[in-house]
Scaffold this motif. Structure first.
Motif, PDB file in Angstrom:
ATOM      1  N   SER A 151       0.960  -1.193  -0.055  1.00 35.60           N
ATOM      2  CA  SER A 151      -0.027  -0.157   0.127  1.00 35.60           C
ATOM      3  C   SER A 151       0.836   1.230  -0.079  1.00 35.60           C
ATOM      4  O   SER A 151       1.485   1.378   1.046  1.00 35.60           O
ATOM      5  N   PRO A 152       0.891   2.234  -0.958  1.00 33.68           N
ATOM      6  CA  PRO A 152       1.624   3.152  -1.046  1.00 33.68           C
ATOM      7  C   PRO A 152       1.013   4.358   0.158  1.00 33.68           C
ATOM      8  O   PRO A 152      -0.078   4.249   0.571  1.00 33.68           O
ATOM      9  N   VAL A 153       2.142   4.952   0.536  1.00 35.64           N
ATOM     10  CA  VAL A 153       1.658   6.129   1.636  1.00 35.64           C
ATOM     11  C   VAL A 153       1.022   7.208   1.162  1.00 35.64           C
ATOM     12  O   VAL A 153       1.609   7.754   0.158  1.00 35.64           O
ATOM     13  N   LYS A 154      -0.171   7.739   1.763  1.00 34.92           N
ATOM     14  CA  LYS A 154      -1.039   8.918   1.085  1.00 34.92           C
ATOM     15  C   LYS A 154      -1.195   9.764   2.576  1.00 34.92           C
ATOM     16  O   LYS A 154      -1.825   9.291   3.418  1.00 34.92           O
ATOM     17  N   ILE A 155      -0.948  10.862   2.280  1.00 38.51           N
ATOM     18  CA  ILE A 155      -1.128  11.892   3.347  1.00 38.51           C
ATOM     19  C   ILE A 155      -2.517  11.894   3.753  1.00 38.51           C
ATOM     20  O   ILE A 155      -2.861  12.043   4.886  1.00 38.51           O
TER      21      ILE A 155
END
Length: 74
Positions: A30-34
């Protein structure tokens, strides 16, 4: 693949991102998303506003029949 195998696998240690297993034992990254973190915080505060007792926790591991899953907020 099982979670124990993921933890022991040398190439999967110290990754700068989160990995999970789906019900077929495949690794899901899962990519990190703010924006995602922002919504987690809002959901956590909202749940806390409804509680008289108990705790609200972010990133909580849950053991399911498909293996360990991590809920954003519980």
């Amino acid at each position: 693949m099982r979670w124990e195998e993921v933890c022991e696998h040398k190439q999967l240690q110290d990754l700068p991102f989160k990995v999970e297993l789906n019900k077929w034992g495949q690794i899901v990254m899962s990519p990190v998303k703010i924006k995602h973190s922002f919504y987690q915080g809002r959901i956590q505060r909202l749940l806390e506003s409804f509680l008289n007792t108990g705790e609200v926790m972010p990133e909580c591991a849950i053991n399911t029949s498909d293996g360990v899953k991590v809920a954003d907020v519980v």
